[in-house]
Structure formats: structure tokens, C-alpha cells
Design a protein around this motif. Sequence first.
Motif, mmCIF file in Angstrom:
data_model
loop_
_atom_site.group_PDB
_atom_site.id
_atom_site.type_symbol
_atom_site.label_atom_id
_atom_site.label_comp_id
_atom_site.label_asym_id
_atom_site.label_seq_id
_atom_site.Cartn_x
_atom_site.Cartn_y
_atom_site.Cartn_z
ATOM 1 N N THR A 48 -8.797 -7.406 -21.271
ATOM 2 C CA THR A 48 -9.252 -6.090 -20.850
ATOM 3 C C THR A 48 -8.270 -5.542 -19.837
ATOM 4 O O THR A 48 -7.839 -6.270 -18.949
ATOM 5 C CB THR A 48 -10.622 -6.186 -20.159
ATOM 6 O OG1 THR A 48 -11.369 -7.211 -20.798
ATOM 7 C CG2 THR A 48 -11.370 -4.889 -20.247
ATOM 8 N N ASN A 49 -7.931 -4.285 -19.968
ATOM 9 C CA ASN A 49 -7.050 -3.677 -18.977
ATOM 10 C C ASN A 49 -7.847 -2.668 -18.173
ATOM 11 O O ASN A 49 -8.365 -1.701 -18.714
ATOM 12 C CB ASN A 49 -5.876 -3.003 -19.693
ATOM 13 C CG ASN A 49 -4.781 -2.642 -18.724
ATOM 14 O OD1 ASN A 49 -5.041 -2.184 -17.615
ATOM 15 N ND2 ASN A 49 -3.550 -2.861 -19.126
ATOM 16 N N ARG A 52 -4.603 -0.720 -14.845
ATOM 17 C CA ARG A 52 -3.303 -1.385 -14.887
ATOM 18 C C ARG A 52 -3.356 -2.856 -14.512
ATOM 19 O O ARG A 52 -2.335 -3.468 -14.217
ATOM 20 C CB ARG A 52 -2.294 -0.664 -13.989
ATOM 21 C CG ARG A 52 -1.935 0.712 -14.513
ATOM 22 C CD ARG A 52 -0.535 1.071 -14.122
ATOM 23 N NE ARG A 52 0.026 2.010 -15.091
ATOM 24 C CZ ARG A 52 1.313 2.168 -15.332
ATOM 25 N NH1 ARG A 52 2.179 1.440 -14.692
ATOM 26 N NH2 ARG A 52 1.747 3.022 -16.211
ATOM 27 N N SER A 54 -4.650 -6.532 -15.947
ATOM 28 C CA SER A 54 -5.153 -7.151 -17.171
ATOM 29 C C SER A 54 -6.004 -8.364 -16.845
ATOM 30 O O SER A 54 -5.636 -9.178 -16.001
ATOM 31 C CB SER A 54 -3.993 -7.577 -18.061
ATOM 32 O OG SER A 54 -3.237 -6.448 -18.406
#
Lengths: 445, 963
Positions: A48-49, A52, A54
Motif C-alpha cells: 500500500t502506498n 509516498r 510504501s
Amino acid sequence: MIGGLFIYNHKGEVLISRVYRDDIGRNAVDAFRVNVIHARQQVRSPVTNIARTSFFHVKRSNIWLAAVTKQNVNAAMVFEFLYKMCDVMTAYFGKISEENIKNNFVLIYELLDEILDFGYPQNSETGALKTFITQTGIKSQSKEEQSQITSQVTGQIGWRREGIKYRRNELFLDVLESVNLLMSPQGQVLSAHVSGRVVMKSYLSGMPECKFGMNDKIVIDKQGKGGASEEAAAGKSDLGGSGGGGGKQSIAIDDCTFHQCVRLSKFDAERSISFIPPDGECELMRYRTTKDIILPFRVIPLVREVGRTKLEVKVVIKSNFKPSLLAQKIEVRIPTPLNTSGVQVICMKGKAKYKASENAIVWKIKRMAGMKESQISAEIELLPTNDKKKWARPPISMNFEVPFAPSGLKVRYLKVFEPKLNYSDHDVIKWVRYIGRSGIYETRC
Amino acid sequence: MTDSKYFTTTKKGEIFELKAELNSDKKEKKKEAVKKVIASMTVGKDVSALFPDVVNCMQTDNLELKKLVYLYLMNYAKSQPDMAIMAVNTFVKDCEDPNPLIRALAVRTMGCIRVDKITEYLCEPLRKCLKDEDPYVRKTAAVCVAKLHDINAQLVEDQGFLDTLKDLISDSNPMVVANAVAALSEIAESHPNSNLLDLNPQSINKLLTALNECTEWGQIFILDCLANYTPRDDRESQSICERVTPRLSHANSAVVLSAVKVLMKFMEMLPKDLDYYGTLLKKLAPPLVTLLSAEPELQYVALRNINLIVQKRPEILKHEMKVFFVKYNDPIYVKLEKLDIMIRLASQANIAQVLAELKEYATEVDVDFVRKAVRAIGRCAIKVEQSAERCVSTLLDLIQTKVNYVVQEAIVVIKDIFRKYPNKYESVIATLCENLDSLDEPEARAAMIWIVGEYAERIDNADELLESFLEGFHDESTQVQLQLLTAIVKLFLKKPTETQELVQQVLSLATQDSDNPDLRDRGYIYWRLLSTDPVAAKEVVLAEKPLISEETDLIEPTLLEELICHIGTLASVYHKPPSAFVEGSRGVMHKRLPARTGSGEGTECPDVGNAAGGSAPEAAPSIIPSQGDLLGDLLNLDLAPPTTTGPTPSTSGMQMGGMDLLGGGLESLVGTLGGDIGGSPAMGAGFGAAPAVMPASLNAPVGGGLGDLFDLGGGVGMPMGAYIPPKTVWLPAMKAKGLEISGTFARRAGVIQMELVLTNKAMSVMTDFAIQFNRNSFGLAPAGPLQVLTPLGPNQTIEVSLPLSTVGPVMKMDPLNNLQVAVKNNIDVFYFSCQYPISMLFVEDGKMERQVFLATWKDIPNDNESQFQIQDCHLNSEAASNKLQGSNIFTIAKRTVEGQDMLYMSIKLSNGIWVLAELKVQAGNPNYTVIELPASEIAAQINASEFKQQTDLNINCSEETVN
């Protein structure tokens, strides 16, 4: 590289939080909880980002493990590391649960400090770690011990320490296979493959050199041309397995991967499997085959819709292996529609039950010999519904365990050499066991 | 002895209590207290107030306690820098401890404390630890250099740690090597231009040796580092591949993927006819399949990567369709990815199986998955023509299920099928119309309206159907409104009698009651068209539509190449370049696949071989990297606001492209010029520097062209024919869905030719090419259609020569020689602009009568004159004159004054404009001078641009309009 590692319980409370990089702030801990653990919808990706940053996560029972980074890290490595982390924790304190993690949080921090440095994974072999990260606090070590530890942690054979001694040299090989099948209602094999593992438990003294041989088609063919070699002679030794399917000479392996103790360049060049094993249990090899698989069971489904409120289901299972062998823990799961109101079942063998909560008829048989047949028939009564959508008819799945390798793999030899100590290959007591289990074994109906 | 109790201390006055416990004399109590502190820290409580008390516990023999204190320090040192200094002594002392574990622990922890004063003290212990006798300490110290670099990069450089780190690559211990490689790679990333890693065949060999011996993680670091190396030739590339292949059997998926990355990259350099190339391809498939039996999260990473690999090299997995069949229990993210790959692998050979699977999936539970499956069926129909019929009937079956989202999705894809196979499956329209009421999503409604409009003549009640949509016109989304407008206009053109009222209604709705400019504009255009020229309206609205392409969501080729270089990493999971999600300087560097070393497929190389002689091929490769950089820049453009001020944002990138390429081309040409003419390095340098400045002026290409005119002279004796500039890329593949166009202009036998090279870098066949020019300064227009007779298959290249006339419409362009071109194929219409050399327009009858010349020369006002020098042209006047005549620049007269040759020359442009010039050549002096006298504005521009680049040839040039 990995910027931080968090462990959460099912509520999203942090149990462990270790930050390795300056670019990861405390708010990252909350970002994951809010966006993933507390998310309304089911998570659609393990990566999931968020702003910015992760997040990589895996779940073990109720526990979330999340690795965080702001860089373009090697994603495969991060997941491999998370699995490894789980393995290490399991090896230290058993099941990964909230209680165990809280009970061992000091140990976990110590481990995290050791196996991840500035986000770079370091030696994470439990065998090595256990020599110097202990739950009982550090023992006072002599200088020799210390240098032995460090040379083992950083050395070429990071998975085994020197100076192991056993009165009785013994080894156990388990060939564990899971056979996967997807069959059409007409009995056509849509896809079938076996994924197998060779698990080795060794109790051997010193630094034994081992060589493992199986009926790999490439090796056998090569030997066939080259005449009787030393290995062929060894093949006659006591390890010839008891195959269930009959007289297959050799099997074609699609692909295999090895524990890091196996010398890969040697396998690539000569296809021989040689290694110095870790002490105790290890997964020596994983493999996959797709050709000439012995399918231990055949499922023949028959579903008939009698009007709008009734279904008739008949399922026949046939066992397809030597009559002298026994399959165990057989379970057939027949899905039923959501609007089922009642079920009558008749089966020749075993016990069958309709489990409303699982929307399935579960039919269990304790044992079944080879070349036999059994049958179940059921009448399913349905509530009339207005739902336009037809019932999806999930496939009938099956579970079982058989005492042979459905791929046909056989262990031909496992030779042990320890030049420094005075025991030879013949002194080692060796055991081989074959277990075939069902993986995803489904027949569409 | 459970520790969980530490999590439950929530009493008031807790901090105070802890403080007392920390200062207790009993060791056990101290340890308990520190544990409690750490537990509080973990759950986010602020325990920084205890800093001095915790630090006091640091001096202990108990390693467990020590580690806990260190953990605390790492968390809070930054907020309490002054207090943290208290810890320095202990660290320094610990770095000297006889126990290597303690030495390593100290140096490891110290690197994590981001306080300047502590960092200063770190240097000496770190230097010692880097040379420690114990490998465990060395491997920890190696990582510590990376930590220190993150805090203070300058310090690391000043202290010479980088060199020590480089030395560690030759360490005897594989883990030390691996950590040193990891640290160096990270440091190198923040200095993109430094030669820090300095990979050469020797160091590569060391890495490959260490690869066999180190831990699984170390192997990943080394493989990722290897992937940054570019082998010198195919042989080196092959030998590295051979030594990396055994890694494909590693149990760790990350090792396998990193090995795949190295192989995919280095394979680019291997000639395709090599046996080893085929072997390697075969070896790649099984490990990729094996990745799919890993845990689901890893499967996901693997599938995202396989998606890239399948696009780059479809041959690897073409026989492995079955392994991508979705399993009932797969997590949804795995299912969706598998589906994507299935469609990519679908072919005539396996389509039956694929369809059967897709049909199963369309009955599953997850809505997204079902939708994607339905869409996939449509894509199969478009991709594999033989299966289209079966796909359509499958879709009809699905529509019968009446499941709302299935029906809608099916209608959207059936629309595409209609476009792909016109006049084939229209019989199903009736079935579709039955479901009109159930459509509630804009995309499906728009698709249905399109179908009704397109086939209005076959649907009896088309007007009623469309009218029913019209009722809620203002509640529809723009997409539906636009489609409805067009559909009703189509209907009107097909059945004008019955639908006049309807069309008026929709036009007034669109033009008067709508706030949406798109809708309004379209409405007005239709209205005008219909009212002025209904026949034209029919031609426009009912025009034949271009066919749709087979593959719609391919990753654009340059991005794909970059992503292939990032296999295994987050970039490959997101399918985005690292710069899109990484902040700061890291990841800005764009990675590229290496170029094949064999000269076999040099389609990108400009065709300079003939013009510039033997040295051209060496110069050519320098153009390719500049192209790559350019593409990299374009990628950046997406993320940062564009800095160029082109006419429109959409073309600015392209124009910049043209310039950069020409800049690069110019540079290489100048190189050859210098070499040919007399090896004057000064000139090479002078010219070489020019492109750096020139991009500001768009005149560069013209200058380059003229410079080349003179270059020709350097060759043999008597050059005939006009100069032809090398081919440059006008339309990069990434801008045009895989179609790459490069080309040049030439004048052959009095005819201007546009020579085009079309390369298909996409995966589908391209057909139906056509070309059109915008109005331009000299009225250039194609004299015939673009002759591409055979369809252009993937990776095929075709050369086409297009004759041009100069009778087209004229519009003054800036720069003067700018040409805007539109190229159409079955996929889309693409636009680019290019600049043609003015010399192409010099006509053959440009030789002026002597008297006329003299009279004209005098008539031209002085302020039209311009003067230039052309430097270092080693030609005598005669050779220069001959050369220029080849390009239709004619010498009218020659006189010699004081050792100077004066050449008087005339040029006539295709539009009748004359240019007169005087060329002064001084014997022995390689410098020429040009003087010119422009009479008109256009001419002035020509001169300014043309002669800017010409140094030394002294041409006195004047011009006038002769009509």
C-alpha cells in the motif's frame, strides 16, 4: 531499504515498533492503522502506498506485520524477510500471537536489532541466532566461543556451528507432496501439478558433507548413457522408497529450488545435490512437477436441478492407487446454495453432515484402500428466492493424505561423509517417509 | 518470566516510579525498569524525561540490558542531543571491547544516533572497526558507513571511508563483501554521476565469486548491484549470465527475481541467433512459474513482474497459460493480476481454454473480478479474431444472467467488438436493447447510446430509445451527454424525416442549457454543419472510423524498458518509475536496457554512413543515449511542471525532443566534419559546445544542415547531388503508442522527398497509414499518398519515400522551416513537428543572369545585408563552388582581389525568392566570410538562421523578390 518495522494486534495497537531510517516518522505507524487495518473495505493489495510511503504487510492469525519504506526497495526481499521474521519468531517462542509477542518483546527487539541493520537483512538463520541471542540473557562466553559465534554468523556456512556431537548419527527424510487438481465436470484435467518438499531432520556429528539423489529424469538418463556409475550402485542401497503408483523409473521435474545450504552452481553444472545440512530440521528442497502425476482420487459429480426448490446431488469418489495402501483423513466438501433449507444425505461409507454455516455438505471417511469406490447422494431443498443471479456452483473440493508421492519421486540415496570424524556413511541410520496430501483438489460441478 | 506485564502499567505517577526504579541498586530491578520504559516507548508514550536515568544504566556487563538502553538511546537521542553526549564515552569504550559482539553492537548503535557531536566521535572507532580482525565487526562497520553517509555525506568523503568501503569488496568474508556492496550501492544512488561503484570486469568477477558463498540476503544485494553493470560486449554478457543462472534455483524468491532481472537485462546484448540465447529463454520459464507457488504476497509481487516480462518477451511464458488460471481461494489481488496475464498470453492456440475459464470467473462473487473477467472476454474477441464469435455468444449468455454489473460490463465490451468487426454481430443488438433500463453506469449508458446511434438504420425504434435518454439529459454525466448528442445527429442524418424535432431538441439542450464547454462546442459545430452543408455533415459525422487496436493497455515501451531494469523492486510492483514515488535525489536516475552490440538491427541509427564516410558509425551511438536521456526527461515532465515554453504543452515535449536529438546529431556530425577536413580539434570542440547553448534557438537544425553542406567538401573530389542530413527521430515510440518515425528530407532530381522510416515497436500490427501536413512557410504538401502497402508487424521497420510538392497552402511558421505533420494509422492519429533544411528548397534554375545579378546587387538596401564567417573550411574557392552547386547554389562570377577569391552566388527558393551572396575565400586562410543583403523579412530570417553557423566562408549575400 526497509525504513521501519511494526507489529500490530488485530485492533491496530502497536506491539513492536522499530524504526531504522530517519525518513520514517512516528506518524507512519498511525497511517497504516488508519488506512489498512481500520479500512472499511477488505485490503486489495499487500503493498500500500500512503503519502509516498510504501507499506508491505503480512498477516499471521490476528497479528499484522508491516514493513515501511520510502525508497524503491526490493519488494520480493521485503516479503521474504517478513516471512523469515515469522519463522524466526516461531522458532523462538512458538505461535505468533498477541500474547506471545507481548511476552517476548525484549527478545523481539533484540532479534530485530540483529537481523536487520539500517534496513538491510542480515543473517537470519535460527541455528546461528540461537547461539548468541538467548531468552535467558547472555551467558558469559569465552573468547573462543565469541569468535566461533561471529565466524558462524558471517561465515560461508552460516547455518551450522562446528563441534556438534551425537552419540547416534541419524537422519530423517520426509518427502511431502501436495497434489493440486482442477477437473472439469466431464473428468477432463484442466490443470494438475504437484508441489513437493523434501524436509530433512538430521542429527549428525561434525560438519558432514551430504549428497542427495532422487529419480530425476535428467540424472537417470545421463547415467543410462554413461553405464553403471557409482551413484547407480548406491541407488540399490536401503533407501528405495515405496511408491504407490507403480513402476515409474524416473520423473521429470519442472523446476526446483533449494535451501541455501545446497551448492547451486554444482547443481547447475552436474545436477548433483550436495550440501552441509543445518543441524536439526530444514527444508532441503522444493520442487514442482506437472507430468505423469498419479491422481489419488477421482471425483465424479452429478448435480440435477429438480424444479426451482430442489437439487439432487450425487458424488462418486474412486481411489486410484495400489490396493495395499491406505488413504487417510478423506474429506469431501460439496457446496450447497445459499438458500438451502434442508438436506438429506445418504452415504455408503464414512459420515456426512450438512453444515449450514459453511454452506456445504462435509463427507468424512477415515480410511480408504486403493482401487475402491464410494458414493454419496443428497437431496437439497431450496427456499424460493427472487434473486435473479444463478448460484455460482463452487467446485467440489477434497482433502486426503496418502502414503506415497503422487509425483512418483523416489529418494535413491543420501550419502554422508565426515572426513574428520570416525563415522562412515554406513553408520548413519536413515529413515525415509513419503506423504502425499491434497493441495487444492477441486472438481467443478 | 513473561514480559507482557510491562505493557499494562498505566498508573499515574508512573514516570516518577520508573525513575526511582532505574536508580535502584539492584540490577534486576534496573533491568525491569528499563523494560517498562521500552514498553511505554513502543506504545507511543513519551518517556524522554527519563533520559539521564536510562543512560546511567548503560555502563553494565549485562548485554541484554545494554541492548535495551541502546534501543532507548536511538529513539530519544535526537530530542536530547546534549544529554546524549553522556553516552559517547561508553560507546568509544565499547568499540575497544575484547568481545567482537560488543564492538559491533557499539558501532552499529552509534551509527543510528543522529546527533552531530556523536557523529564526530564515531569516525575514529568506525575507522578501526572497518579494519577489525573479526568479520562480524567489519560487516557491521560497512553498513555503518552508509548510516554515517545518510547523516553527513561530506564527512564520509572527507574521512576517506568510501575508499575503505571499496577495499572491503575484496574482503575474504562473503558477508562483509555483501554489506559493502549494499552500502556502496546506496551511497552511489545519491551521487548519480559518481563513479563510486566502479564496476569493471575484475570487480564483477569478485562479486560473482562472493555470490556463491554469501547468505540469501547478500546474494540479493550483489545481484541488484550487478544489474547496474553494463557489460562491454555480448561475450562478457553471456559469461555473467552463465554464472547467474544457478541462482534461479534458490529457495528465496527475491534471489530468483533479482537473478531474472540481471538475465533479462543482459540478454538484451546477446545476439538472437545465438544458441545460448534460446537456452536462456527456456531456463527462465520454470522459475517464474515456481514463484506462483510461494505465499500470496510474493505471488503478487511475482505476477506484477511477470506482467512486465510477458510484455517484453512474450515467448518466455507463452506455453504456460494454465498456471495463471485463477484458483477459488486465491486472494483477490492475485486473481486480478492473473487475469491480466491470461489476456496477454491469450492466442489462437489456447483461446478455447481461456474462454472456458473466463466464463467461470464471470460467475464469481467479487464484483471487480467479475467485471474484469467480462472485459477480458471482450478483449479476447478483439485479440483473436477466430474466437470473436464464441466470445460474443458467451457475452450474450452473461447478459441473460441479468446481473446488473455483468450486463453493463458486457455492453461496454460489445461496443468495442462492433468497432473491431463492423457489420458482423449486429444481430445481437435486439438483445442489448432489452437491457436498456437496467443500465445505470455512465460508461455502459454511453456505450449503448453509441450502438443505437451507429446502427440507427437497423433499429426501428432508435428515435424512441434515444428520446427516452433525452428526458433526463441534464442529470447524465458529460460522457453520456456527448455520446447522446452525437448519436442523435447520426440518427438525424440517417433518418432525416422523422427525427427533425429530436435533433433540434438535443442541439438546443447542448448549446443553450449546458454549462459544459465541450458539449456546447460540439453542439454548435453540429448545428453549423447541419445548417450550412448537410452533405459535408454526413461525411464528417458518418465518416468511417479507424479500427481499434488489439492491445489497449500496454505499457509504453521506454517505460517498460526502465521497469525491466527494476524487476523485483517496488517500481515493478507499482508499474511506475521510481521517481514517481521516491522523494529526493534517489531514484531520479533512469535505468535503461543496454543496446545490442551486434550491428544487425540498427534502425535507430541515423543513415549517415553514405554522407559522412567511415567515421560516422562510431559517431552514431552517441545519438542513441541522447535519445534515451531525452525520453527520461519526458518522463520527468509528467511529474514536474514543464519548463519549456512551447506553443502548447502537448507539443512542447516533442519539440524539445526534436532539438535535443538534433543537438546530439549535430555534435556527432561535427565530429566527423573535423575529422574529415583536417582533424582540427579546436573546431570540433567549438561546435561540440554549441548544442549546449543552442536549444534556446530553434534554428539549430538549419544551421546543422548548412554546416553539413560544407562538410561534404571535405570528402573526395567532386561531390554531386545535394546534401542529405542524417535521419533523426521525429516521433518517439512512447509518444505514439509504439509507432516510431524517423526521417529526413532530400532533394533528388528536382523533387523534394521526405524519407521516412516507420518502426512498429508495439505488439500489434499497424495498418492504414496516412500523412498530412499543416500549412507551412513554403507550402510543402505531400504529392501523393503515403505508400505503406503491407501491414507493419511488431518490430518491423519500413522505409518510405514521400514526394513533396510546394503548392500547398502557405502560412508563416516560426521557425521558418518548421513543419507540423500528422500521421494516422489504425491505432490513432499522431502529431509531430520537424524542421527541414532550407537547402532542400533551392531550385535547379537558380542561376541568375550576370547582368541581372549586378543590377539586383546594387538595388538591395544596405541594411538588409548580413555577414558571417565560416571557420576552418579547408577548401579552395573552386572546390567550394563545385560543392555548393551540388546543392543548387550557383556561382555567377568570380574575381580575385589581393589574394582573395570573391565568389558571387545566387540561390532561388521554390517560392521564387532569390538570395544573392558573396563568398570571400583567402588562399591559405581557412576562414571564409559571408555578406548578405536581405530584401524581405522572410529572407532576413533565412539568412539569420542559415548563416549563423557558418564560420569563415565569406559569402556576400543579398537577395530580392523577383516575381
